[in-house]
Design an enzyme around this catalytic site. Structure first.
Site, short mmCIF file in Angstrom:
data_model
loop_
_atom_site.label_atom_id
_atom_site.label_comp_id
_atom_site.label_asym_id
_atom_site.label_seq_id
_atom_site.Cartn_x
_atom_site.Cartn_y
_atom_site.Cartn_z
CE LYS A 11 0.74 1.51 4.46
NZ LYS A 11 1.64 2.58 4.75
CG ASP A 137 -0.57 -0.06 8.75
OD1 ASP A 137 -1.38 0.76 9.24
OD2 ASP A 137 0.55 0.27 8.31
P1 ATP Z 1 4.37 -0.28 7.65
O1 ATP Z 1 4.09 0.47 6.38
O2 ATP Z 1 3.17 -1.11 8.13
O3 ATP Z 1 5.04 0.53 8.71
P2 ATP Z 1 6.80 -1.30 6.58
O4 ATP Z 1 6.61 -1.37 5.10
O5 ATP Z 1 7.49 -0.08 7.07
O6 ATP Z 1 5.40 -1.45 7.27
P3 ATP Z 1 7.54 -4.09 6.74
O7 ATP Z 1 8.08 -4.35 5.37
O8 ATP Z 1 6.21 -4.63 7.05
O9 ATP Z 1 7.61 -2.53 7.08
O10 ATP Z 1 8.66 -4.64 7.77
C1 ATP Z 1 8.82 -4.12 9.04
C2 ATP Z 1 9.58 -5.13 9.88
O11 ATP Z 1 8.75 -6.28 10.08
C3 ATP Z 1 10.86 -5.63 9.23
O12 ATP Z 1 11.93 -5.20 9.99
C4 ATP Z 1 10.75 -7.15 9.20
O13 ATP Z 1 11.87 -7.79 9.75
C5 ATP Z 1 9.51 -7.49 10.02
N1 ATP Z 1 8.67 -8.53 9.35
C6 ATP Z 1 8.06 -9.56 9.94
N2 ATP Z 1 7.38 -10.29 9.05
C7 ATP Z 1 7.55 -9.73 7.86
C8 ATP Z 1 7.10 -10.04 6.55
N3 ATP Z 1 6.32 -11.09 6.28
N4 ATP Z 1 7.47 -9.22 5.54
C9 ATP Z 1 8.23 -8.11 5.80
N5 ATP Z 1 8.70 -7.79 7.02
C10 ATP Z 1 8.37 -8.59 8.05
#
Ligand code: ATP
Length: 295
Positions: A11, A137
């Protein structure tokens, strides 16, 4: 059926505002969430044992109980008394720690996938309730599409699909921890905070007005993150000087997106961006908005 394959879409935040803080420290948000065409693929397979196992070739995420897909599967097994083991294979394409809810979207796909694999009597509302304790989220990611997200992310209003456009998405080589971004935001005096007009954006979406949507984009978390990481502003200025209607940071960053009403112009801008040496190692995508999932 012994296995099921699902897609988990990333997203962007067309707008993101912080409007308060709960006594427990959670920030109260108002944000327009928009699913985009960058997706992970997930296969869930029943196994003979009783364990949950997670595999992925991505070296950036955990494979044990810290992976959100593991936790989602665990909640579904306990809630619905599933005794089979489950093996989950994840092909990661959504940039990690990017502000694109990659982990949340993977978890949501596992909630939906296990429901469908076992034909469980759980509509999306029920899955959203089960998902909230795992991450604010994830409830949005259950149905995806275009939604207004309020509260800490649990008050969701489904909106009509945003008017279509070409979207350029670039993730700089930066790691930004989400809690640090919110902490920095808390230190900005309220009179200096520039809040986006989320209601005007919702109106523009309801009218199918892409220019209105672009004009009302804004992310309250960018004030501090943009100041700390000049590359965010550099990318935005690049896009705005190469025909974009709008360009801002998504979520807690550092990913930047740009909205185009002209596909050829967007393709050309991406080609030119690829020639900028300082942006060479960044992850880059040409994509668009993706509608939500029913049920
Ligand atoms: P948001 O936009 O919800 O803040 P994000 O895009 O910043 O999310 P993610 O890619 O979801 O961040 O990853 C955040 C942390 O979650 C990472 O440091 C990762 O190690 C952990 N994590 C746990 N499971 C997953 C997964 N299936 N995919 C990605 N990251 C994961």
């Amino acid at each position: 059926m012994d296995s099921i394959s699902c897609k988990a879409y990333g997203k962007i935040n067309l707008s993101l505002d912080v409007v308060g803080k709960r006594a427990d420290g959670y920030h109260l948000v108002r944000m327009v969430m928009q699913q985009v065409g960058i997706c992970d693929s997930i296969e869930i397979r029943k196994t003979e044992g009783t364990d949950i196992s997670v595999s992925t070739k991505s070296g950036e995420i955990p494979t044990g109980p810290d992976n959100l897909v593991f936790r989602a599967a665990d909640v579904m097994r306990k809630t619905f008394g599933i005794t089979d083991g489950l093996s989950i294979h994840l092909v990661k394409r959504i940039p990690v720690a990017a502000g694109m809810a990659g982990g949340s979207s993977d978890a949501a796909a596992v909630f939906r996938g296990i429901r469908d694999l076992y034909g469980l009597p759980a509509d999306n509302r029920r899955l959203e309730e089960l998902a909230l304790p795992l991450g604010a989220d994830i409830p949005y990611c259950i149905a995806g599409g275009t939604q207004l997200s309020e509260g800490i992310g649990e008050i969701l209003t489904v909106l009509p699909p945003s008017p279509s456009c070409t979207l350029l998405v670039v993730k700089p080589d930066l790691y930004i921890a989400t809690p640090a971004v919110y902490k920095a935001f808390d230190h900005i005096p309220e009179r200096e905070v520039i809040h986006p007009d989320v209601d005007a954006q919702v109106d523009a979406i309801r009218k199918g007005d892409l220019f209105g949507v672009a004009k009302t984009c804004g992310n309250v978390l960018e004030q501090q993150t943009g100041a700390d990481h000049p590359v965010i502003g550099q990318l935005e200025r690049f896009f705005l000087s190469h025909g974009a209607l709008q360009s801002i940071m998504t979520g807690s960053g550092p990913t930047v997106f740009a909205i185009y009403d002209d596909h050829a112009k967007a393709e050309q801008a991406m080609e030119e961006l690829k020639r900028v040496e300082s942006f060479a190692s960044f992850q880059k995508f040409v994509t668009g908005f993706v509608p939500g999932m029913d049920a």
